[in-house]
Design an enzyme around this catalytic site. Structure first.
Site, PDB file in Angstrom:
ATOM      1  N   LYS A   1      -2.530  18.439 -11.416  1.00 39.50           N
ATOM      2  CA  LYS A   1      -2.434  19.623 -12.265  1.00 39.50           C
ATOM      3  C   LYS A   1      -1.087  19.651 -13.012  1.00 39.50           C
ATOM      4  CE  LYS A   1      -6.429  21.099 -10.572  1.00 39.50           C
ATOM      5  NZ  LYS A   1      -6.813  20.110  -9.557  1.00 39.50           N
TER       6      LYS A   1
ATOM      7  N   TYR B   1      -9.388  26.465  -1.723  1.00 42.19           N
ATOM      8  CA  TYR B   1     -10.113  25.567  -2.617  1.00 42.19           C
ATOM      9  C   TYR B   1     -11.497  25.248  -2.051  1.00 42.19           C
ATOM     10  CZ  TYR B   1     -10.535  21.150  -5.355  1.00 42.19           C
ATOM     11  OH  TYR B   1     -10.923  20.129  -6.179  1.00 42.19           O
TER      12      TYR B   1
ATOM     13  N   ASP C   1      -1.593  25.305   0.664  1.00 44.10           N
ATOM     14  CA  ASP C   1      -1.881  24.627  -0.598  1.00 44.10           C
ATOM     15  C   ASP C   1      -1.061  25.317  -1.686  1.00 44.10           C
ATOM     16  OD1 ASP C   1      -2.947  23.778  -3.070  1.00 44.10           O
ATOM     17  OD2 ASP C   1      -4.931  23.471  -2.220  1.00 44.10           O
TER      18      ASP C   1
ATOM     19  N   ARG D   1       0.814  -1.212   0.000  1.00 46.11           N
ATOM     20  CA  ARG D   1       0.000   0.000   0.000  1.00 46.11           C
ATOM     21  C   ARG D   1       0.852   1.269   0.000  1.00 46.11           C
ATOM     22  NH1 ARG D   1      -2.919  -1.181   4.140  1.00 46.11           N
ATOM     23  NH2 ARG D   1      -1.745   0.006   5.680  1.00 46.11           N
TER      24      ARG D   1
END
Length: 401
Positions: free
Chosen positions: A214, A117, A189, A64
């Site tokens: 992005k 955001y 961010d 994982r």
């Protein structure tokens, strides 16, 4: 490769397949190493791995957490952001959730900039409040006003710079000093800058978050988030919680991101050139009320951008003196701009921004007519004259050019 090499050089050499005495023949690109189970040769090897992992080494005991491909991408995020450790998540919002859920507990208070955001508001309404975490969203421009919202239980100051939708620049060094003075963890961010155009950790932030969906990926074909930090205690806390909550990404997405990031500098620089050319054209149109793009000299945050940023990108917003029906015609008439919410890929996009979503942004009320229509444009890698011609014909069909 020297750690003093330019980021342009390091992005071409980090995460490549090893070619050394143990691997005399190797491909240029590191393969996508997929696994669920990790095997150990002996019980002693397993025990030694757990001991070393408990001391903070990045070692894998189960698939994982990812193998070499994931580790290579983490190293790349560290190089971009100037961090010591990076943690991967399956989306930018996943990275935000990882950071906040790792660092906040029931009874804590989150102080957040109002320009963050939009889904962070939803995260607060649906998860944080249910967990007994209080949050205040307010302008982060006026530090004196911001101070009025600090509480004894405030734990994190959360910001996004440049801000979402309107690209508002914030004074990150001043916010870092403010956070230190009040004993807060400053989480930023940095999706807009993606490490190449802006480095919040170097400006005093404690944690940087990037939606690698992005510009890092750059091709609109994967979802990815990363949390990057330097402080050993923060790293330990995030590491423990990432493992506990099962945040993970696929090896194929990690591999695609590594491939995409090789061209990050040349892509972002071309996006930035194209965006400035579009700004220059927009500024000559009578229908344009305000351009929101920090690299544009007339932007209110341009001086902060010049001081703190190392580049720009293709994202801008524009306030237009159009009716709602004219705006609908304009957006639908565009042929080279796809209608979509994301950005950072090679293609141009348009989003008709719901101005109701901007009511929380003090910056919008300060700078634009409340009756304006707002379009967020991601200026892609197409020939910029073609993009300008497309904008021109769409405004003509809307009856204003």
């Amino acid at each position: 490769m020297s750690s003093e090499s330019s980021i342009h050089t390091r992005l071409q050499h980090l995460g490549t397949a090893p070619c050394d005495a143990q691997h005399p023949v190797a491909p240029v690109g590191l393969p996508a190493i997929r696994t669920s189970t990790v095997r150990f040769n002996t019980v002693e090897d397993l025990e030694d791995t757990y001991k070393r992992k408990s001391r903070g080494e990045r070692l894998v005991t189960y698939g994982r957490m990812g193998m070499e491909t994931h580790a290579a991408l983490e190293d790349i995020f560290c190089a971009l952001e100037g961090g010591q450790r990076a943690f991967l998540a399956s989306s930018g919002l996943g990275a935000i959730s990882m950071a906040l859920l790792s660092l906040l507990s029931a009874g804590d208070h989150l102080l957040a900039a109002d320009c963050v955001y939009g889904p962070v508001y939803h995260l607060n309404n649906t998860v944080l409040q249910r967990m007994g975490i209080d949050a205040t969203f307010t302008s982060a421009k006026d530090l004196h006003a911001l101070e009025q919202h600090v509480k004894p239980n405030t734990k994190i100051l959360y910001v996004e710079a440049p801000g979402s939708l309107l690209m508002q620049m914030l004074d990150m060094p001043a916010l870092a000093e403010f956070a230190r003075r009040h004993g807060l963890i400053l989480v930023a961010d940095n999706t807009w800058g993606s490490g190449y155009a802006y480095q919040p950790l170097a400006l005093g932030a404690d944690v940087s978050i990037v939606a690698g969906t992005k510009y890092v990926a750059g091709h609109s074909d994967l979802m990815l988030g990363a949390v990057i930090a330097n402080d050993p205690e923060l790293i330990k806390t995030i590491d423990t919680n990432q493992y506990a909550m099962g945040f993970s990404i696929s090896a194929d997405d990690a591999w695609l991101a590594i491939r995409g990031v090789r061209t990050l500098p040349v892509r972002m620089e071309q996006h930035a050139r194209n965006a400035l050319a579009v700004c220059q054209w927009l500024a000559q149109q009578s229908v344009v009320q305000q351009i929101f793009h920090p690299a544009w000299p007339q932007d209110a945050g341009h001086d902060l951008w010049k001081r703190d940023c190392t580049g720009s990108n293709g994202l801008l917003s524009v306030a237009l003196a159009l009716s709602a029906e004219q705006m609908r015609t304009f957006v639908n008439a565009l042929t080279l701009f796809g209608i979509g919410y994301s950005w950072g890929g090679y293609e141009s996009l348009v989003q008709w921004v719901d101005t109701g979503a901007l009511r929380n942004h003090a910056y919008f009320g300060d700078l634009a007519n409340g009756d304006a229509q707002v379009a967020r444009l991601h200026i892609g890698l197409e020939f910029v004259d073609d993009l300008i011609a497309d904008l021109q014909q769409a405004l003509s069909k809307a009856g204003v050019a």
